[in-house]
Design a protein around this motif. Sequence first.
Motif, PDB file in Angstrom:
ATOM      1  N   GLU A 136       1.073  -1.194  -0.032  1.00 46.00           N
ATOM      2  CA  GLU A 136      -0.059   0.229  -0.016  1.00 46.00           C
ATOM      3  C   GLU A 136       0.816   1.272   0.195  1.00 46.00           C
ATOM      4  O   GLU A 136       1.742   1.424   0.692  1.00 46.00           O
ATOM      5  CB  GLU A 136      -0.996   0.072   1.279  1.00 46.00           C
ATOM      6  CG  GLU A 136      -1.814   1.151   1.210  1.00 46.00           C
ATOM      7  CD  GLU A 136      -2.805   1.279   2.361  1.00 46.00           C
ATOM      8  OE1 GLU A 136      -3.875   1.984   2.272  1.00 46.00           O
ATOM      9  OE2 GLU A 136      -2.721   0.261   3.216  1.00 46.00           O
ATOM     10  N   THR A 138       1.314   5.033   0.614  1.00 43.09           N
ATOM     11  CA  THR A 138       0.744   6.370   1.166  1.00 43.09           C
ATOM     12  C   THR A 138       1.437   7.398   1.602  1.00 43.09           C
ATOM     13  O   THR A 138       2.565   7.384   1.209  1.00 43.09           O
ATOM     14  CB  THR A 138       0.048   5.762   2.783  1.00 43.09           C
ATOM     15  OG1 THR A 138       1.455   5.270   3.542  1.00 43.09           O
ATOM     16  CG2 THR A 138      -0.631   4.345   2.499  1.00 43.09           C
ATOM     17  N   GLN A 185      -1.892   7.881  -3.702  1.00 42.35           N
ATOM     18  CA  GLN A 185      -1.874   6.948  -2.656  1.00 42.35           C
ATOM     19  C   GLN A 185      -2.547   5.583  -3.438  1.00 42.35           C
ATOM     20  O   GLN A 185      -3.611   6.027  -4.159  1.00 42.35           O
ATOM     21  CB  GLN A 185      -2.747   7.248  -1.451  1.00 42.35           C
ATOM     22  CG  GLN A 185      -2.191   8.174  -0.878  1.00 42.35           C
ATOM     23  CD  GLN A 185      -2.820   8.645   0.470  1.00 42.35           C
ATOM     24  OE1 GLN A 185      -2.516   8.359   1.407  1.00 42.35           O
ATOM     25  NE2 GLN A 185      -3.292   9.964   0.467  1.00 42.35           N
ATOM     26  N   LYS A 187      -3.739   1.330  -3.464  1.00 41.34           N
ATOM     27  CA  LYS A 187      -3.663  -0.037  -2.829  1.00 41.34           C
ATOM     28  C   LYS A 187      -2.983  -1.085  -3.721  1.00 41.34           C
ATOM     29  O   LYS A 187      -2.579  -0.871  -4.982  1.00 41.34           O
ATOM     30  CB  LYS A 187      -5.224  -0.432  -2.939  1.00 41.34           C
ATOM     31  CG  LYS A 187      -6.020   0.441  -2.033  1.00 41.34           C
ATOM     32  CD  LYS A 187      -7.717  -0.057  -2.280  1.00 41.34           C
ATOM     33  CE  LYS A 187      -8.315   0.659  -1.399  1.00 41.34           C
ATOM     34  NZ  LYS A 187      -9.847   0.364  -1.609  1.00 41.34           N
TER      35      LYS A 187
END
Length: 247
Positions: A136, A138, A185, A187
């Motif tokens: 992920e 971020t 950002q 996934k």
Amino acid sequence: MLSYKQVMDYERDGYVIVEGVFTQDEVDRMIDAVENGDRVSRTKHIGQADTSGKNSNLAIWHELGDDIWSAASIAPRVVHPVRMLLREDAAFFHGKVMLKEARTGGAWEWHQDYGYWYNQGFIFPTMISAFVALDEATIENGCLQVLRGSHLLGRIDHGKVGSQVGVEPTRLAQIESMFERVHCQLKPGSVLFFHSNLLHASAANESDRHRRSFIMCYSAVSNPQITKNRTVWRPSCPVGAEGAILA
């Protein structure tokens, strides 16, 4: 296949995010190939330090083979969007795994990919990257940042920024005030497709979580490359509509 809106967003913004291109099982296999595979361990090296002295590890290759990285690079779910965004057939340029590891992964200064690739002899910026999040991504672990629409500036001169190559800081300060900064950002399994002239950067990873990514880079088949002896040649690994290697 991309929608009309996604293609128009790419034309305007210089990038588009497509979620769920790879499944979690496929991402897990890529991570296993990062940690245990031959390709990454054989081509891995330490990237250039950022202005704070931190490094990010990088593995890069220019040839397709019989592994998960090559299978992903010619997969129709990647090749179709690339061809739609380039508006013609694509040729594989190179693949790389970026290893921005927890607490130690360094930043990448603001740059355009074509800022490097121009000096490798490519005539036109009809080139694109497909950035796959393996972990992920971020703000906390140093996700990619872009200046929305900055690809429309064309190629900008690059020079030394710390020990990296990037846009000259004074010029960058003027440019940054003109464009929206977006933190991409992502996934795991999502793909960010972005133009070779899009200005992008990433902060250091100060978190406890890795931010590893796999990036596939392509050039339009019609885009010639000039070698040192001035011979013009075209990329040698064109990929077709169904993901097959045409060469």
